[in-house]
Structure formats: C-alpha cells, structure tokens
Design a protein around this motif. Sequence first.
Motif, PDB file in Angstrom:
ATOM      1  N   LEU A 108      29.686  38.614  29.602  1.00  0.00           N
ATOM      2  CA  LEU A 108      29.856  40.019  29.742  1.00  0.00           C
ATOM      3  C   LEU A 108      28.409  40.785  29.564  1.00  0.00           C
ATOM      4  CD1 LEU A 108      32.323  41.565  28.772  1.00  0.00           C
ATOM      5  CD2 LEU A 108      31.481  41.526  26.556  1.00  0.00           C
ATOM      6  N   PRO A 137      30.393  51.047  40.801  1.00  0.00           N
ATOM      7  CA  PRO A 137      31.168  50.232  41.197  1.00  0.00           C
ATOM      8  C   PRO A 137      30.445  49.707  42.705  1.00  0.00           C
ATOM      9  CG  PRO A 137      32.536  52.183  41.506  1.00  0.00           C
ATOM     10  CD  PRO A 137      31.266  52.308  40.593  1.00  0.00           C
ATOM     11  N   VAL A 141      28.047  47.083  39.683  1.00  0.00           N
ATOM     12  CA  VAL A 141      29.034  46.063  39.369  1.00  0.00           C
ATOM     13  C   VAL A 141      30.284  45.691  40.009  1.00  0.00           C
ATOM     14  CG1 VAL A 141      28.045  46.357  36.879  1.00  0.00           C
ATOM     15  CG2 VAL A 141      29.972  47.933  37.519  1.00  0.00           C
ATOM     16  N   PRO A 142      31.045  44.977  39.587  1.00  0.00           N
ATOM     17  CA  PRO A 142      32.283  44.656  40.441  1.00  0.00           C
ATOM     18  C   PRO A 142      33.326  45.910  39.996  1.00  0.00           C
ATOM     19  CG  PRO A 142      31.926  42.668  39.221  1.00  0.00           C
ATOM     20  CD  PRO A 142      31.127  43.671  38.697  1.00  0.00           C
ATOM     21  N   ARG A 143      34.372  46.006  40.448  1.00  0.00           N
ATOM     22  CA  ARG A 143      35.523  46.915  40.475  1.00  0.00           C
ATOM     23  C   ARG A 143      36.068  46.665  39.133  1.00  0.00           C
ATOM     24  NH1 ARG A 143      37.613  50.079  43.914  1.00  0.00           N
ATOM     25  NH2 ARG A 143      37.429  50.034  46.213  1.00  0.00           N
ATOM     26  N   PRO A 144      36.426  47.489  38.393  1.00  0.00           N
ATOM     27  CA  PRO A 144      36.922  47.249  36.969  1.00  0.00           C
ATOM     28  C   PRO A 144      38.384  46.589  37.016  1.00  0.00           C
ATOM     29  CG  PRO A 144      36.833  49.649  37.300  1.00  0.00           C
ATOM     30  CD  PRO A 144      36.202  48.868  38.493  1.00  0.00           C
ATOM     31  N   ALA A 145      38.503  45.768  36.108  1.00  0.00           N
ATOM     32  CA  ALA A 145      40.060  45.314  35.995  1.00  0.00           C
ATOM     33  C   ALA A 145      41.088  46.258  35.225  1.00  0.00           C
ATOM     34  CB  ALA A 145      40.091  44.080  35.129  1.00  0.00           C
ATOM     35  N   ARG A 146      40.730  47.048  34.760  1.00  0.00           N
ATOM     36  CA  ARG A 146      41.655  48.080  34.192  1.00  0.00           C
ATOM     37  C   ARG A 146      40.884  49.431  33.848  1.00  0.00           C
ATOM     38  NH1 ARG A 146      41.896  47.495  28.296  1.00  0.00           N
ATOM     39  NH2 ARG A 146      40.458  46.006  27.716  1.00  0.00           N
ATOM     40  N   VAL A 147      41.682  50.506  33.290  1.00  0.00           N
ATOM     41  CA  VAL A 147      41.236  51.547  32.939  1.00  0.00           C
ATOM     42  C   VAL A 147      41.603  51.887  31.321  1.00  0.00           C
ATOM     43  CG1 VAL A 147      41.081  54.082  33.336  1.00  0.00           C
ATOM     44  CG2 VAL A 147      41.211  52.708  35.177  1.00  0.00           C
ATOM     45  N   ILE A 148      40.539  52.118  30.524  1.00  0.00           N
ATOM     46  CA  ILE A 148      40.844  52.457  29.244  1.00  0.00           C
ATOM     47  C   ILE A 148      41.185  53.542  28.934  1.00  0.00           C
ATOM     48  CG2 ILE A 148      39.767  52.248  26.703  1.00  0.00           C
ATOM     49  CD1 ILE A 148      38.068  50.081  27.924  1.00  0.00           C
ATOM     50  N   GLY A 149      40.626  54.512  29.830  1.00  0.00           N
ATOM     51  CA  GLY A 149      40.870  55.880  29.251  1.00  0.00           C
ATOM     52  C   GLY A 149      40.379  56.989  30.365  1.00  0.00           C
ATOM     53  N   MET A 150      40.937  58.076  30.553  1.00  0.00           N
ATOM     54  CA  MET A 150      40.432  59.074  31.468  1.00  0.00           C
ATOM     55  C   MET A 150      39.628  60.190  30.639  1.00  0.00           C
ATOM     56  SD  MET A 150      41.687  58.711  34.503  1.00  0.00           S
ATOM     57  CE  MET A 150      41.910  60.034  35.159  1.00  0.00           C
ATOM     58  N   ILE A 151      38.375  60.507  31.238  1.00  0.00           N
ATOM     59  CA  ILE A 151      37.694  61.588  30.452  1.00  0.00           C
ATOM     60  C   ILE A 151      37.816  63.049  31.438  1.00  0.00           C
ATOM     61  CG2 ILE A 151      35.739  62.617  29.943  1.00  0.00           C
ATOM     62  CD1 ILE A 151      34.851  60.260  28.368  1.00  0.00           C
TER      63      ILE A 151
END
Lengths: 717, 717
Positions: A593, A675, A698-708
């Motif tokens: 991480l 990304p 960084v690599p593409r994220p695996a998930r989205v935690i939230g939208m701002i």
Amino acid sequence: NGSTVESLDYEVVENFAYREEQAKRGKLYMGYAVLVKWFLALLIGIGTGLAAVFINLSVENFAGWKFSLTFQIIQKSYFAGFLVYILINLVLVLSSVYIITCFAPAASGSGIPEIKGYLNGIDTHGILLFRTLIGKIFGSIGSVGGGLALGKEGPLVHIGACIASLLGQGGTTKYHLQSRWLQVFSSERDRRDLVTCGCAAGVAAAFRAPVGGVLFALEEVTSWWRSQLMWRVFFTSAIVAVVVRTAMGWCKDGNCGHFGAGGFIIWDISGGQEDYSFEELLPMAVIGVIGGLLGALFNQLTLYMTHWRRNYLHKKGIRVKIIEACLISVITSAISFGLPLFRRCTPCPEADANSGIECPQAPGMFGNYVNFYCQNNKEYNDLATIFFNTQDDAIRNLFSAKTAHEFSAQSLLTFLVMFYTLAVVTFGTAVPAGQFVPGIMIGSTYGRLVGMFVVSFYKKLNIEEGTYALLGAASFLGGSMRMTVSLCVIMVEITNNLKLLPLIMLVLLISKAVGDAFNEGLYEEQAGLRAIPLLESRPKYQMRYMTAKEACGNQNVVYFPRVVKVADIVSILRSNDHNGFPVVDHARSGETLVIGLILRSHLLVLLQSKVDFQHSPLPCDSRGDLLPIRHNLSEFVKPVSSKGISLHDIHFTPDDLEMYIDLAPFLNPSPYVVPEDMSLTKVYNLFRQLGLRHLLVVPRPARVIGMITRKDLILED
Amino acid sequence: NGSTVESLDYEVVENFAYREEQAKRGKLYMGYAVLVKWFLALLIGIGTGLAAVFINLSVENFAGWKFSLTFQIIQKSYFAGFLVYILINLVLVLSSVYIITCFAPAASGSGIPEIKGYLNGIDTHGILLFRTLIGKIFGSIGSVGGGLALGKEGPLVHIGACIASLLGQGGTTKYHLQSRWLQVFSSERDRRDLVTCGCAAGVAAAFRAPVGGVLFALEEVTSWWRSQLMWRVFFTSAIVAVVVRTAMGWCKDGNCGHFGAGGFIIWDISGGQEDYSFEELLPMAVIGVIGGLLGALFNQLTLYMTHWRRNYLHKKGIRVKIIEACLISVITSAISFGLPLFRRCTPCPEADANSGIECPQAPGMFGNYVNFYCQNNKEYNDLATIFFNTQDDAIRNLFSAKTAHEFSAQSLLTFLVMFYTLAVVTFGTAVPAGQFVPGIMIGSTYGRLVGMFVVSFYKKLNIEEGTYALLGAASFLGGSMRMTVSLCVIMVEITNNLKLLPLIMLVLLISKAVGDAFNEGLYEEQAGLRAIPLLESRPKYQMRYMTAKEACGNQNVVYFPRVVKVADIVSILRSNDHNGFPVVDHARSGETLVIGLILRSHLLVLLQSKVDFQHSPLPCDSRGDLLPIRHNLSEFVKPVSSKGISLHDIHFTPDDLEMYIDLAPFLNPSPYVVPEDMSLTKVYNLFRQLGLRHLLVVPRPARVIGMITRKDLILED
Ligand SMILES: Nc1ncnc2c1ncn2[C@@H]1O[C@H](COP(=O)(O)OP(=O)(O)OP(=O)(O)O)[C@@H](O)[C@H]1O
Ligand SMILES: Nc1ncnc2c1ncn2[C@@H]1O[C@H](COP(=O)(O)OP(=O)(O)OP(=O)(O)O)[C@@H](O)[C@H]1O
Ligand SMILES: [Mg+2]
Ligand SMILES: [Mg+2]
C-alpha cells in the motif's frame, strides 16, 4: 549547470507535525497570521520604496555631478572634458562590475527571468540572498550612473523580490530570526505570495506606477494568481506610491541634490496631443510593425550574445568579465561624447513666447535644444540633446511636445543605430541591467522619426512628434517583452496622457503579434538560456497523444519502506538524485500500500538531527506509544535560494547506521495521484495549476469510495 | 429552485469520439482554430460596442426628449409638466417591466452574479439565451430612460456575455448553425473564454474604459484566468473602444439626436484639482470609512429586500411585479420632480469670466446652476441641478470643478437620503438594473458633502469639491462591490485624472476593508441569495480537519457496468438525480476496475439517438469489430443555459429496453481521482483550480507505476 536550479515545493506536506501544528492553532491564530501578512506587505512596500528612492537619488546625483563637471571643463577644453567624462563613467562601471563579479554574482542582469522562474516553481541558487540584494542596489547605481545603455527598472523588480523574501524568512539565510511570529510563513506558498508583492512593488517604485506594478506582477511575472493576493499586491503598490511621493516631496526643497526636481509622473506629456484622426492610424500601425520587428530582432541578437558570452567569454574567468564591462563603458562614453561633436549645429527655431521652451539652453540644464560645441550662440546640437544626456532626460526630450523639427532625421537614425547596438552589446555583461529604459529610448527614437514624416506629410492636423515617440516606445517594449495590459497601464501612468490609451493598445497588439511570429518574449528566451525550465500555462500540442505512463518512460521507481534502516537511506540517497520517494507499507492482508511521499530534504533533516532514530524495526504506533513530536514544523523548511543540507556534511557513527527510522510521521500522506492512462494534457494541467513538484502515476483504482461534487464542497459555516 | 442551476463540465471528456477527432486534426487545424477564436473576439467586440451605442443613443434620446418636453410645458404650468413627466417615465418603465416579466424573465437584475456563477462553473437556466439578450437591451432602455435609480452598466456586462455565448454556439439555442467552422468551440472551456471576453467588452463599452474592462473581467467576474486569455480579452476591449469611438465621432455631427455631445471620457475632470496636501488625507480617509459603512449597509438592505421580494411579493405572480415597478416609477418621478420645488432658490455666485460656467442656465441645458421654479432670474435651484436631471449629467455636476459652494449641505443630504432609499427599493424589481451609476451618484453626493466641509475648513489650499465627489464615488463602489484594481482603473479612465490615482487607491483600500468587516460583496451576496453556489478561491478553514472520505459521507455510489441493459440505465437514471456515474468493469483476473466516468447528459444523448444499442451483452471490441464512430463530438455538447434532453421525452419500445449499450467508447476514461484520506483542503484546491464537476474518491493505490516531475513535462519540440 543543471545543479544550480531546483524545483520548489508549493504543496503543503500534511505530515504529522503539520497536523499537530494545525490542531494547536485556533481562529485567533488565523487572524494573527493575516495581520502578519499585511504587516509584511507594508514593510515590503516601504523597503522597496526606500530602495528605489536611494537608487534614484544616487544615480541622479552621480550623473548630475558628472555632467556638470564635464560641462565646466569643456568650457576650457573639449579634450579634457572628454577624458574626465570617460574616466568618471569608467570608475562607476568598474565599481559595479567589481561588486557583481566578486561579491554577488547572482545580481547580474535584470533578474526578472529568475524571479519569473521562482514564481513558476524553480529556485535558482543565490537569487534571493541578502548579498544579492546589496549587490543589486549598489551595482545598479554604478552601472546606470556610469551611463551604460541599460536601466534600473528590472533590477528594482529583483530588489523588491529580494526584500520580500528576506522579510518573509526573517533575515539573511545564515542569520535569520527564528522568531515565533514569522512561523506563519513556514510554507513556500506564502513566500511566493510575498515575492509577488515584491515584484509589484519594484515596478511601482521604478516607474512610480502603482497600478502598472500590480498588473506587471500579474501578467508578466507570476504563474499563479489568486484574487486575495490581488488586494495585498495592490496595497503594497499603494504603499510604495506613498513612500516615493513623500520622499520626493521632501526632496523638492533641495534636500537631495539633483534628485526630486521633476514631478511624480516621470515623463509627463499631458499637455501634448490629445486627439487623433483616422489618417494617423496607418503610420501608427507602421510603428507597431517596426516595433515588433526590432523587438524580435533584439531578443534574437541578445540571445546569441548571451549564448556566446556564456560559452566562450565568461568561461575565462572574472578578469575577462571586468575587462569586458570596462571596455563597453569606454566605448559607450566615447560614442555618446564623440558623435555629437561631429554633428553640425542647427539654428534655433523661431522663439515662441507661449511654449516656454528656451533655445539654446546652456549645457548642464538638461532641457531641449542644448548648445554643445556650437560656435553661434543661437544654435543647438540635436544629437547632444539626446545622446550626451541621462536617459531620463533624453526620453523627456524625445517625448516633448511643441518641439516639432527639433531633431533631424539623420541624428535620430544615427542615434537609433548606435544605441540599439550598444544596448545589444551591453546586455549580458556582468552588471545589473534592466531593458525597460533602453527599450523606451530605442522605441521613442524611431517613433519620433516616423512622427517627423507624419508631421511633414499631414501638415494641417494637430500632430505632435512626441506622441509618436511614445507610441514607438510602447511598440518596442511590446515587441520585445510581449506584455499587453500591464505595459499599457505603465505607459499611461508614466506619461499621464489617458487619451492616447486606445492608440497604445493598438500599437501593442500589432507589435506583440508581429514579434510572436518570430520568437518568444525576452524574459522567456533568457530563462530558456539560463536553463530555467518554465512551465507554460498551456500544455504542448503533442501531449494530447501521450499518457501519463508514457511520460515517465519505464523508470524504476525508487521507493522506501515505512520503517527503514539508516544505512539504507544513506545508500539510496547517494545512488540517485531524485527529490521525492514514495513510501510503501504492507497492509494487514499482506498487500502493499502506498502510504505517502517523502522528500529528500526532509530525509536529510531527519538524518542530521538523529533524534528520530530508533532501535526497533517496528513502526512506532504499533508499539503503543503516542507519536512523539520532536520537530518543529519550521525545521523542515529550506531557506530560499540555498542548497540546504548536504549528505556529505552529516557524519554517521557505525551505530547510527544500524538504527531505523519510521518515516510515517514525516511523509506527505496524500500526494496527488493520476491514473496511468490519463492523457498528458490533463496531467500537465493538474501539475501546472496546482504548482506541484511530484505527481505519482498509479494503476486504475479497483473501486470508487465516493463522489465529490460541488455540493459536497459548499460547507455551511 | 435548486433545479434552475446546474454545474458545467469544464473537463475535457477524452472519450473515443474525442480521440478520433483529435487524431484527424493536424497542425493546420490548430491554426484555423486560433483564427476562429480571434475572429469571434473581434465579433464580440463589435457586437457589444454596437449594443452599447444603441442603448446609449436610445436612452439619451428618450431622456432628452422627456426633459425638453417637460421643460417646455412647465413654462406654462408646473402641474401639467409634472403629470407629463410622470406619465412618460411610467410608460418607459412599464414597457421595460412588461418585456422582462412576459418575455425574458432571466433578464431582470444586473446579471453579473449569474455571469460570475457561469464563469465559476454554474449554469443558471435561461441566462445566456437570445431572448434574454433582447430583453436586456430593450428592458434597460426602458428602465434607465424611465429615470429609475439604476444604471445600464451591469446589464451591458450581461449583454456582452450573451453576445459572446451566442456567437460561440452559432446562434440561438433552438436554431443554431451547426456549421463545421464552429465546431472549434465544442468545449465548455472555450465558451467560458468567450464569455470572459464578453464581460470585459461590456464594461469597456459601458464606461468607455477598455483597460478597466479587462481588469473587471479578471478581478471580479472570472474564476480562472490564463495569460493567453488576457491578450484576447485585451483585444476585444480595444475593438470595443474603436467601435464606440467611431460611432461617437459619427454622432458628433448631430446624426444621433441628443447622443454624442460629450467626449469619449464620460466625466472628464482633468481640469480640476491636480495636487493634494497631507492635511487632506484625513477627510479622504473619512470618506473611505463612510463608503465602507454605507456600501456594506447597501448590500445588507438589498439582501433583505431581495429576500423579502422573492419569498413574499414575487410569489404572487406577474401582475404584482408589474404593479410594483410602476409604483416605484411613479414615486421616483414624484420625488425627483417634487422635492426641488420645495427647495428655496440660491442666488447665483459672482460671475467669473474665466470659468466659462454660466448661471443660471435655462432648464433643458443640463449644465450646472439650473433655474427651476425660481422667480428671480439670477437664481438657481441646486437640488434640481442634481435631482431633476439624467444621472450622467447629475454626476457631471457633482464632479465639476470650480463650482465651490454650488450645492448646499441640506440639498446634498436630502438627495443622499432620498436616492439611497430609492436605490435600495428599486434593487430587485423585475427590470434590468445595474448598480454602478447609482453607486457613483450616492458616493459622489456624500463625497461632495465632505468636500464642502474641507473647503470651508482649509480655506487656503487649492481644493475642489469635485475631487471629493470622485473619491466618494470610488469609496461607495469599493464598499459595496469590493473591487480594487479594476475599480481604480475604471475611475481613472472615466474621469481622466491620473494624478488622483494614489488617493483613489487609498480610499478603496479603506472602504473595502471596512466593508469586508460586515458582509460580502454585493455580487457574492446576491449570488448566495439566488442559490448559485460559488466556489471561492480559498478553501474554508474547517476543511483542514476533514478528509475526502468524510466529505462524501457514507454515500452509496451509483455506478454502471461497462455493458448495460437499456432498461437498467433508464431505471437508474430515474431513481436519482446524479449527473455522473463511475463505470466499472471486470479485469481478466476477476477483479473489478474503474474504467471511467459517464455523464448523465451523454447517456441521454445515447438513449435518444439509439444508434448504439446492440443485442449482445458483450463489449464491442471483444467481438473483434473496430469501434464504430456513429457520433459527432458536437452532439454531446449541451447548448448553454438550457435543460438539455429530458428522460421523459424519450420514448422506448419494449424491444429497445431489452437491448444493451457498451459505454466504453463514450465514457471519460480518466477522471481525476483523489485518495480517500487526502485532506479536504487539497481536494478543494484540486477541484477549484481545475474547474471540475466530479471527483472520484478512491482507495490508496497498491503501487506506484512512475513519478512525474517537471523534467518529464518539459518536452522538446
Ligand atoms: N523516486 C523516483 N524513482 C524513480 N524515478 C524518479 C523518482 N523521482 C523522480 N524520478 C524521475 O527522475 C527524473 C528526475 O527527477 P528529479 O526528482 O530530479 O526531478 P526534476 O524534474 O529534476 O526536478 P527537481 O529535481 O528540481 O525536483 C524525472 O524524470 C523523474 O521522473
Ligand atoms: N454516482 C453517484 N453515486 C452516489 N452519489 C453521488 C453520485 N454522483 C453524485 N453523488 C452525490 O450526490 C450529491 C448530489 O450530486 P449531483 O450530481 O447532483 O451534484 P451537484 O453538486 O448537485 O452538482 P450538479 O448536479 O450541478 O452537477 C452529492 O453529494 C454527490 O456527492
Ligand atoms: Mg533534479
Ligand atoms: Mg445536482
């Protein structure tokens, strides 16, 4: 060469120490911080204003004394006068070049490219030091007083920036006050704001043009601008105006020798031409085109000159630099004294009781129509009127209204060619040198030349040659420096003729457009030459087809684990010269991480202080302790324009090398990331707009935690 | 209410169609695009200039006709004149309010808060439509010509913005040209630049202040500024100056009735006071304080008024709005005609042959010292001189030099109270209304009042009351609108007295500081009231303690899979009103991967056109086909200020609903992301600086692919 510049970190490192500081601070502290900022803005204004007054006072007194002495002597012998004139100039220039080469090498030139670089995120070593400030002040007195073809306006911008930076860190780099009240300015960002104020103050002081100063800082120097800053810069400029005005009022009573005679407005032409007709637009457009061409040529020639100087001449050491400057001084003096001697005198025009202009004037009065080497005492020497004079007075004569046919085309042309050449040759010598006033000289000469033709062509219209001289000046500056709005305002503020504003705009638009067709602006060219990698505000075209990943090539990222052995740190730091390193930790699940970014300079602080060394290779919070705060936030701030700590200077015992450091409290826990397949245009915008130094791909994220969205950022108080 | 504003997407959606377009474009195309941009800037300048000339011409002719008719009638009967005066005003105001309420409701008010919102990233519906433009032009002719206490300057900014936006999209929203050459402007970002040009053009045209226009756009209206834009805005302003000047030159010969008599500079006071002494600084500071207080009070009162109007009065329908405006018109007319009648006349001052000012003047001449209802023909009515007059002429009289003791303190105070009240009450009625000129009126009244005391206190100094009036005007505008540099430049450009610049700066600094202690600037307050969520340039203080994750709360992110059934899209879009959705795909290893962000508006375009529906639930590239380009990039661009496609208007057959869409070619593949624990301050900066609409909060990355530094972004050509 590449080692003399280094990027600045405008990003706030939100590490543990920073958060602790923030938590301790209350609302009251914020109010206090604001107060300190305004107080510093006030001090910058006062300091720069006083510096400008001091320089002006010295220059005008040196020059005045020089000219009056020369004039006294030439009553008896022209040859003796010639020698004295050359000698005085030589001594002044020599003192200037000596100060620069032996004491403050960073103070040579105008300094604007370097300041521009600083505000773009690049620190050039030595540029904002105390010795540079001193060198610049005394150096420009020598070089300008010595009659070289250069001005004191660029140096004043640099002086303003130095004063601002020194005030911001509480004194010189070596001995600065580590007083608590200055810790408000612990971030580079605040310093940048101060330096912006300083630049504006410099221009405001140089031209006595407060609004022009603000706009100059905004348009030409800074790369980032916030509207709160506008107001602070404006305040600083206003203070400068007040200080300079007060000083001038005090000097008017004769307290300051030759200084203080003129009004607040340098070249007041408000009595001149007020209206213009459509026929005049064509010759004005011609002036714009000439300005663009000559300006671009000037940039190109000075580029070659500087290039040649750097690579051949100045490599040979200090002595060559000194000899070069002295040589140029002698040549300049010889030309400015000698050429008018060869010029035949012109009979005075019919006396006009209303205009209040006398002819001829005794030499030493610095007005129009100077009698220099003329037998008949109803004659004047037009070349001497502009050449054998201070630049300020020459410009005043060129701008003057109600003096049609004062200059002959031949004199103006001679002067133009000579002065242009001198300006090009002088550029880049080891003295403080601005290009504003020489630019105005050159521009107003050909402007007046065009004006002469217009006057004799359209006989009926109420045309003043001085107006064309003003437009010429604007056009040359526009063609060389490529400013628009700020130049407009400066021209209006130094001449006090608002009615000509639309004409100045027209001329500037043309000359900038023409100049842009050939090369970049003067300051950009010079920055490029000095290896200051300015980031333009617009991304390059080919970036559209590249991604972030392609931009980093296949580099092997050098990173640190969270807890790292001192020996490892040392060897990694030795093995490369990167300035930022990602820190990687293992999550409980065993995955890696990225927990943040640590800067080389912060690592060096840690290595030097050694208080954070620990014996155990475990993270400190896992041992149940609270994170101890052993560092003050300001320890991590590098002083401006200096190299900071070097790894060679730190001594390690073998025990030290076996210890560990937990980097977690010191790293920047949330560096900006992009990304891998983001297009480089967008990456560039992010990097440039936020003033970053490091950006992690960084690599593409695996998930989205939230939208701002906007809604989430509008907080109620 | 919340549904009338919507965020704009300044981010470039780098989807498949965009990349295709880019690939097709060569260097030549870029040059062409630049050319179109400059051509549009030219057109904006011409258009706004002509609109301003048209409005000025109409207003001055209506007002001139009104006053001369009234003056003719009052020779016989004051009562009949009174009635005619009220009636003419009523008709003009009625026409204005009728146009606004029934035809172009978005054209009421000044429009600057909405434009400010637009340039900050919020689109208010209807604000940039063609009908708004028309309504604004004719509406302000009515409201200003009808003598209400409001100006035409704010509306001109809005008009400039409308013209710019309409030119940028090639015509009105319904019938715009879909011509190829305008596809250059397919991005919101380009449109934003055009609108900025339009704002500058508006101010430049309103005050005939080209540089002031540029600075107004820069300081007050835009939120993002690039230096390339500076030049284009400057060009537009210069064009406006040329157009207006040319028109005025043409009108000078009497082609335009009452319009065109004055010079280019609106309130030229260059003949007035040029110098000032230190004793005067105190009363000037007092003016600054008064300006700050009265300005802040004005903002607060208008806020309450507008609030009350919105929530009670205007809810009752159009008729109430019309009646309200008519009532205010009648009251205004009655006061401006009636009050001077009660005022005793003053004997004319000693005739001064040099000043060239006559006393008394016949009514209808619009100069100083108007004889109105005075028996003795060596008397004048000072209240009528400012009250019963057009605002332009009243200001000219207040600014006038060499007219000391023209006004009595009592008259000025009466006028101040009355006009201030009228300005507050008029603000927010359903007519186009600017606050610049009323602000100048109010400010110059109390300024002159202070000036009167100064004149009688310091008898010896060469003080002009008009100078104080000017400073008063600056202070009130500064206290209410909180501008600094732009206001300075505008004040100088409209009065042509550069020597007063330092004083104006001083007064502005004080009044802004005082005003800021109470509330926000007029436009910010009004934007807040209209639910336009402006993002300030500085993050809020409490954001330092929050992280990105906390900002989104525990929202359940609504996302789409890569290939999605039409029925699912429809139901998801119906179930919420989010405007952007992350798209998630499965990597080969089975993990999920966020592949981009799709916008609601783009989904609606896809649903409406139906050409991308496919039967198979497999991604299109996995089937070996090339991605087909069935869409033109400009189809995805939403017209400005309109709602765009609504889901209700799209009809689906049951077959449609069973089909699939592969979203991959249409999504934005690289939205900006932030790690979850980044502090909200940094998130805010990112969001604000780049002008984003959506920002994805993602987990910490597992590894770093590369580092991007300055070196990687400096590409060689
Ligand atoms: N930690 C790292 N690991 C691998 N490569 C890096 C690392 N940091 C930087 N680089 C790369 O090394 C090159 C030079 O990096 P460096 O850190 O010196 O930046 P720079 O652009 O010279 O700016 P400055 O040194 O002034 O901060 C760049 O191409 C960058 O991508
Ligand atoms: N796809 C989504 N999934 C879950 N929540 C979302 C999503 N998109 C937005 N939100 C949240 O819903 C709220 C409103 O979102 P919305 O998209 O309407 O944005 P907004 O701020 O109203 O701006 P605008 O609608 O003008 O773009 C915000 O708090 C946002 O965080
Ligand atoms: Mg480096
Ligand atoms: Mg919404």
